[in-house]
Design an enzyme around this catalytic site. Sequence first.
Site, PDB file in Angstrom:
ATOM      1  N   VAL A   1       0.863  -1.177   0.000  1.00  0.00           N
ATOM      2  CA  VAL A   1       0.000   0.000   0.000  1.00  0.00           C
ATOM      3  C   VAL A   1       0.899   1.227   0.000  1.00  0.00           C
ATOM      4  O   VAL A   1       1.870   1.293   0.757  1.00  0.00           O
ATOM      5  CB  VAL A   1      -0.931   0.017   1.231  1.00  0.00           C
ATOM      6  N   CYS A   2       0.598   2.175  -0.872  1.00  0.00           N
ATOM      7  CA  CYS A   2       1.330   3.442  -0.917  1.00  0.00           C
ATOM      8  C   CYS A   2       2.829   3.163  -1.129  1.00  0.00           C
ATOM      9  O   CYS A   2       3.208   2.391  -1.997  1.00  0.00           O
ATOM     10  CB  CYS A   2       1.044   4.226   0.357  1.00  0.00           C
ATOM     11  N   THR A   3       3.674   3.776  -0.316  1.00  0.00           N
ATOM     12  CA  THR A   3       5.119   3.625  -0.515  1.00  0.00           C
ATOM     13  C   THR A   3       5.672   2.320   0.035  1.00  0.00           C
ATOM     14  O   THR A   3       6.888   2.123   0.041  1.00  0.00           O
ATOM     15  CB  THR A   3       5.873   4.813   0.123  1.00  0.00           C
TER      16      THR A   3
END
Length: 317
Positions: free
Chosen positions: A102-104
């Site tokens: 998720v995300c970075t």
Amino acid sequence: MRTVLIVLFDGVQSLDVTGPLEVFAGAEAHRADSYRIRTASLDGAPVRCSSGLVLVPDHPLADAPAPHTLLVPGGRGTRNPDPLLVDWLRAHGPGAARLVSVCTGAILLAAAGLLDGRRATTHWAYCDRLARDHPAVEVDPDPIYVRDGHVATSAGVTSGIDLALALVEDDLGRAAALTIARHLVVFLRRPGNQAQFSVQLAAQTARREPLREVQQWISEHPGGDLSVESLAARARLSPRHFARAFQAETGTTPGRYVEGVRLEHARRLLEDTPDGVEEISRASGYGTPEAMRRAFVKTLGSAPAEYRRRFRPAPAG
């Protein structure tokens, strides 16, 4: 039962953890013995999220159960990751049936070599860094999530919920995913290839007021005459001057901006109303169902009727 292991570390983004966790927990509540959710940090110690929230993990990573789904969230802690965490991911990531970021969190997977040769995404603000630091990864900056084989990566924050719902739909079926989406008061309708930004957010807001007013007019009148000549007259500029100024201040051409607004409008009507395709094509400025079909297939890879079937939430009850 599928074990979902969520990796925790200092500086993690709390919503990257709790958003997907609530989806899988909702699935477990809906259908017992579908998921076993566990969290783990390197040494088992509590971690402090980037927001200041403290999370207490279930295990140190060394003692965590072997996961079916290994989920790696993002956050500030991915900027200078602990080498031991990257080493653990490199050693244990290949053993997971499903690898998710998720995300970075994608930066951690990439650092561990788990995204080499794969298509992936991350938060829009870090796509350039991911591509620069890890040239073996095919970075796609646009979608809210990307699935490449057993590896799935998502963009910023709330897109982790979208991806988790898609995984639950794979595991338990659409009805279960819809039930969880309703419980969380979200829609099960955002396809993975939906852009991280709406057209209005993706384009810059024009500096000059006449051009800003034109942008607003386009958004409010997608079915109107949105030719360059008509929009230029509204901005009190010549068509040539208008086209140059619009692109200089928004970063896109008037034509592309109009196409994006019309597509978004048509998608919302397909998702939220019972209106027929012909009516929606007129309201969205396409004129004919065939013109709208071509736009959908070109951009989204599916015809309007298929899009509605796939992404419009089923009626409650």
